[in-house]
Motif scaffolding. Structure first.
Motif, PDB file in Angstrom:
ATOM      1  N   LEU B 407       4.085   7.990  -3.115  1.00 12.06           N
ATOM      2  CA  LEU B 407       3.121   7.018  -3.742  1.00 12.06           C
ATOM      3  C   LEU B 407       1.893   7.942  -4.430  1.00 12.06           C
ATOM      4  O   LEU B 407       2.049   9.112  -4.660  1.00 12.06           O
ATOM      5  CB  LEU B 407       1.683   7.321  -2.099  1.00 12.06           C
ATOM      6  CG  LEU B 407       2.242   5.668  -0.969  1.00 12.06           C
ATOM      7  CD1 LEU B 407       1.602   5.603  -0.179  1.00 12.06           C
ATOM      8  CD2 LEU B 407       3.102   4.640  -1.589  1.00 12.06           C
ATOM      9  N   SER B 408       1.809   7.038  -5.595  1.00  9.22           N
ATOM     10  CA  SER B 408       0.830   7.873  -7.362  1.00  9.22           C
ATOM     11  C   SER B 408       0.337   8.493  -6.036  1.00  9.22           C
ATOM     12  O   SER B 408      -1.006   7.788  -5.507  1.00  9.22           O
ATOM     13  CB  SER B 408       0.871   7.123  -8.239  1.00  9.22           C
ATOM     14  OG  SER B 408      -0.020   6.356  -7.655  1.00  9.22           O
ATOM     15  N   LEU B 415      -5.893   3.582  -1.177  1.00 12.53           N
ATOM     16  CA  LEU B 415      -5.440   3.548  -0.110  1.00 12.53           C
ATOM     17  C   LEU B 415      -6.587   4.341   0.934  1.00 12.53           C
ATOM     18  O   LEU B 415      -7.464   3.782   1.578  1.00 12.53           O
ATOM     19  CB  LEU B 415      -4.325   3.655   0.065  1.00 12.53           C
ATOM     20  CG  LEU B 415      -3.436   2.773   1.008  1.00 12.53           C
ATOM     21  CD1 LEU B 415      -3.556   1.775   0.775  1.00 12.53           C
ATOM     22  CD2 LEU B 415      -2.386   4.393   1.102  1.00 12.53           C
ATOM     23  N   LEU B 416      -6.817   5.381   0.541  1.00  9.57           N
ATOM     24  CA  LEU B 416      -7.978   6.183   1.548  1.00  9.57           C
ATOM     25  C   LEU B 416      -9.119   5.562   1.488  1.00  9.57           C
ATOM     26  O   LEU B 416     -10.313   5.427   2.174  1.00  9.57           O
ATOM     27  CB  LEU B 416      -7.845   7.669   0.975  1.00  9.57           C
ATOM     28  CG  LEU B 416      -6.584   8.310   1.108  1.00  9.57           C
ATOM     29  CD1 LEU B 416      -6.220   9.898   0.143  1.00  9.57           C
ATOM     30  CD2 LEU B 416      -6.703   8.719   2.860  1.00  9.57           C
ATOM     31  N   ALA B 419      -9.146   2.080   3.433  1.00 10.44           N
ATOM     32  CA  ALA B 419      -9.337   2.822   4.616  1.00 10.44           C
ATOM     33  C   ALA B 419     -10.753   2.886   5.454  1.00 10.44           C
ATOM     34  O   ALA B 419     -10.900   2.346   5.983  1.00 10.44           O
ATOM     35  CB  ALA B 419      -7.878   3.803   4.685  1.00 10.44           C
ATOM     36  N   LEU B 451      -3.713  -2.120  -5.093  1.00 15.91           N
ATOM     37  CA  LEU B 451      -3.632  -1.918  -3.593  1.00 15.91           C
ATOM     38  C   LEU B 451      -2.804  -4.077  -3.781  1.00 15.91           C
ATOM     39  O   LEU B 451      -2.266  -3.782  -2.564  1.00 15.91           O
ATOM     40  CB  LEU B 451      -4.716  -2.180  -3.123  1.00 15.91           C
ATOM     41  CG  LEU B 451      -5.124  -0.828  -2.575  1.00 15.91           C
ATOM     42  CD1 LEU B 451      -6.744  -0.863  -2.201  1.00 15.91           C
ATOM     43  CD2 LEU B 451      -4.283   0.205  -2.111  1.00 15.91           C
ATOM     44  N   MET B 454       1.082  -4.848  -2.445  1.00 17.57           N
ATOM     45  CA  MET B 454       1.548  -3.746  -1.334  1.00 17.57           C
ATOM     46  C   MET B 454       1.680  -4.106  -0.287  1.00 17.57           C
ATOM     47  O   MET B 454       2.715  -3.969   1.017  1.00 17.57           O
ATOM     48  CB  MET B 454       0.731  -2.360  -1.608  1.00 17.57           C
ATOM     49  CG  MET B 454       1.281  -1.513  -2.642  1.00 17.57           C
ATOM     50  SD  MET B 454       0.022  -0.798  -2.213  1.00 17.57           S
ATOM     51  CE  MET B 454       0.748   0.402  -1.570  1.00 17.57           C
ATOM     52  N   ASP B 455       0.713  -5.485   0.211  1.00 17.38           N
ATOM     53  CA  ASP B 455       0.675  -5.701   1.786  1.00 17.38           C
ATOM     54  C   ASP B 455       2.399  -6.630   2.049  1.00 17.38           C
ATOM     55  O   ASP B 455       1.990  -7.378   0.818  1.00 17.38           O
ATOM     56  CB  ASP B 455      -0.394  -6.503   1.990  1.00 17.38           C
ATOM     57  CG  ASP B 455      -0.079  -5.652   3.562  1.00 17.38           C
ATOM     58  OD1 ASP B 455      -1.720  -6.213   4.663  1.00 17.38           O
ATOM     59  OD2 ASP B 455       0.388  -6.284   4.324  1.00 17.38           O
TER      60      ASP B 455
END
Lengths: 256, 455
Positions: B407-408, B415-416, B419, B451, B454-455
């Motif tokens: 992941l870039s 993403l973090l 989260a 994001l 991506m799902d």
């Protein structure tokens, strides 16, 4: 596949690697063994591209390309995989989501179509069986609350999904009971193929009963001091690192 | 030099105060305030209170980290009544997909019936407060202003003095509402600075189950001031969730207060998501009045640029065996300033209280700042109260871990952050609200667009 030449690395101004040479060809399994603090993990991290490791001298060629010039994600996309000694817990990121994102990032890099949820799930199911991984682990946050053994198994599971060309296992065996060790070794052995290479970094010989290496290298104080076949590992097991270290010191003394 | 500065700002604050007194006198004369004559003593008492204390300053302990002088110094007027009603398309972007239930829309503080759908659910009365002031007078006389006390907060006093409209919701005993009630407060914010003082009264009877969403938005980019107060009563054994979403423009001043009163064995879950506004203060004041009540306050605030967001909690345990949880997460970027002030008050008789408070913050830039202040006042002897606060940066080990899998760096960070925020969002049980908030939050994150898909 991998050519490490005269690699010197410092961490926080301390010299850790002092001229490592290593050549790994496709299809080979190499084991790097050594006492604590010899620089084994440093080597693994430098291969994966972690920050904070300054390469002061030397080169690393991976499939003919300058590995050190690549960002960590680029290395991953080019097929380098590090199984972490201490996998990081990432609360809030679902394990399956993460793996799918990673796999699709790599596929995209190679101009391949991204896998949809159905195809991905099929792949996951197949690899889960291979590594005896529980659904439970995948539906939880990445590594969060996993036991030591679960974390290590999860690393190998990720490797099985991502199918790297060069896998570096950093002390994947430490802290595993014999059953978990067999499972992990089984996963690694399933990945062995003529076009892949595996570098197993370990402190103990035990893992090498299950992942039989083609070559064993002994790393002491930042240098590879001895290389040989799988029997070298057994020799180390019976005599301990002290014998090799003493041998090195004697050699060093003789050369002065 | 310093003296001159202080006196200059004091003069401006005094001028600000005088403006409100004048507006109040005008309103009294014009008769808008006298439409419900019974309310006049309440208004006047509140105005007197405000006149006596004025705007708070950073010398007040409760306002130490939040300087409201920009509010005091700006001349706000009630928005003029719109020449033409707002078309439905104007509010379409603010609707939640999948929320089909009751919706009340307020434009610049006034009820807009043509944009609203009051529906006809059994056991539910929903109407504008302005109507309710006369139509539901006996109920309102009993409840309005009974919970949110102007002496606690000058802005609450101001709201009470100028209250004109808002939502009145009454849910009779035993009613299980399937769909959440969406209360949408639109500021047109088109020209000169405007203000609105929405006032909401939400009464739920015994054994009710309901969800209410307060949602504050701006159409234009102009300066405006929203000063809202909500009084929420949860009856015996009721289960109520309340959502507060602040997504006004980056010029907006937003002060809001949720004052809840919980009866025996009731559960209140209160979620607050702060994204918009220039200067935002979210006050929450739950009182666990009956035995065995539970209250969860779940908050997410994400200031960036020069935004200022202050979360001020005052959780009162007034009866035994009540549990309260405060979980606040902040993601601060740019030169943003965040505040978490969590006060827990355990009264003498509130034995077996279990109160917990957590505030976790991520600072994404060197200049972002957070002040986190826990405060416990305990007068009972058999209680469990804990608090904890953390301030940190993105975990670089985790970033590296994600990057080492392909992941870039930008995706890994996004993403973090998602989260981190996601833990707050997961506590929101109403699916259409949670899904839309997940979307809004990911859009708000730096590079959150990565994001998508991506799902």
């Amino acid at each position: 596949m991998l050519e490490i030449r005269n690699l010197h690395v410092t961490v926080n101004n301390r010299k850790i690697l002092k001229g490592v040479n290593l050549s790994v060809k496709p299809g080979e399994v190499h084991s790097i063994m050594g006492p604590n603090g010899s620089g084994k993990s440093t080597l693994a991290h430098v291969l994966a591209g972690r920050d904070g490791y300054a390469v002061t001298e030397g080169t690393i060629l991976y499939r003919g390309k300058d590995l050190l010039a690549m960002a960590p994600e680029e290395r991953a996309c080019e097929g380098v995989f590090l199984a972490f000694q201490y996998p990081v817990e990432i609360p809030g990121i679902n394990g399956t989501y993460f793996l799918k994102a990673a796999l699709n990032a790599i596929r995209k890099y190679h101009g391949q179509e991204e896998l949809d949820a159905m195809d991905f799930l099929a792949l996951v199911k197949q690899k889960m069986k291979l590594l005896d991984v529980d659904d439970r682990l995948l539906n939880r946050s990445v590594n969060e609350g996993f036991s030591g053994g679960e974390k290590k198994r999860n690393e190998i599971f990720q490797m099985a999904i991502l199918q790297p060309s060069l896998a570096v296992l950093d002390e994947t065996d430490s802290g595993l009971d014999i059953d978990a060790l067999k499972v992990v070794a089984g996963g690694v052995n399933a990945l062995r193929s003529p076009d892949r290479a595996i570098v197993v970094v370990t402190h103990y010989q035990r893992l090498l009963n299950y992942i039989v290496p083609d070559f064993v290298h002994v790393l002491v104080d930042g240098r590879i001091v001895k290389s040989g076949g799988k029997e070298l590992a057994l020799e180390l097991e019976s005599q301990g690192y002290a014998a090799v270290e003493a041998e090195c010191r004697a050699l060093a003394a003789a050369s002065i | 030099m310093t003296t001159t500065l202080v006196s200059a700002s004091q003069t401006r604050a005094a001028a600000g105060l005088a403006r409100y007194l004048q507006r109040f006198a005008e309103a009294e004369r014009a008769g808008t305030a006298t439409s419900a004559a019974w309310l006049m003593p309440l208004r006047r008492a509140a105005m007197d209170r405000f006149a006596a204390v004025g705007f708070p300053t950073t010398r007040d302990e409760d306002w130490r980290f939040t300087n409201v002088s920009p509010i005091a110094q700006t001349e706000f007027r009630a928005a003029p009544t719109a020449p033409a009603p707002l078309p439905a398309e104007a509010i379409a972007p603010f609707l939640f997909p999948g929320l089909e239930g009751v919706r009340l829309v307020f434009v610049d503080g006034r009820f807009a019936p043509h944009l609203s759908s009051t529906g006809a659910a059994a056991g539910l009365v929903v109407r504008s407060l302005a109507e309710a002031l006369t139509a539901e007078r006996s109920v309102l006389q009993l409840h309005l202003g009974r919970y949110a006390e102007p002496q606690h907060d000058p802005f609450c006093a101001l709201n009470t003095a100028f209250l004109e409209d808002g939502a009145y919701v009454s849910i009779s005993a035993g009613t299980l509402l399937e769909d959440p009630i969406h209360l949408l407060y639109v500021s047109t914010a088109a020209g000169a600075p405007t203000m609105a003082h929405p006032r909401n009264l939400i009464l739920t009877g015994e054994n009710c189950q309901a969800a209410i969403l307060e949602d504050y938005v701006s159409l234009g980019e102009g300066v405006h001031f929203t000063n809202s107060v909500t009084e929420l009563v949860v009856g015996d054994n009721g289960v109520v969730s309340h959502y507060h979403l602040e997504r006004e423009n980056r010029q907006a001043f937003h002060i809001s207060r949720l004052r809840s009163e919980q009866a025996r064995s009731s559960t209140l879950t209160s979620h607050s998501v702060l994204l918009g506004g220039a200067l935002v203060r979210r006050n929450m004041h739950p009182i666990l009045a009956g035995e065995g009540g539970e209250c969860l306050i779940n908050g997410l605030f994400m200031p960036r640029g020069r935004q200022h967001m202050d979360n001020f909690m005052r959780v009162e345990h007034a009866s035994p065996h009540c549990d309260s949880r405060q979980v606040f997460k902040g993601i601060l970027d740019g030169q943003a300033h965040g505040v978490f002030h969590g006060r827990i008050i355990v009264h003498k008789d509130a034995q077996k209280t279990d109160a917990k408070q957590t505030n976790m913050n991520l600072l994404l830039s060197e200049e972002a700042q957070i002040d986190s202040k826990p405060q416990l006042e305990i007068y009972a002897d058999d209680v469990k109260c804990t608090h904890g606060a953390t301030i940190g940066q993105i975990n670089e080990d985790a970033v590296f871990y994600l990057r080492s899998r392909g992941l870039s760096a930008a995706v890994a960070r996004a993403l973090l952050l998602f989260a981190f925020a996601g833990e707050s969002l997961k506590r929101m049980k109403v699916a259409p609200v949670r899904r839309r908030l997940e979307q809004l939050v990911s859009e708000w994150l730096p590079q959150g667009n990565l994001l998508e898909g991506m799902d």
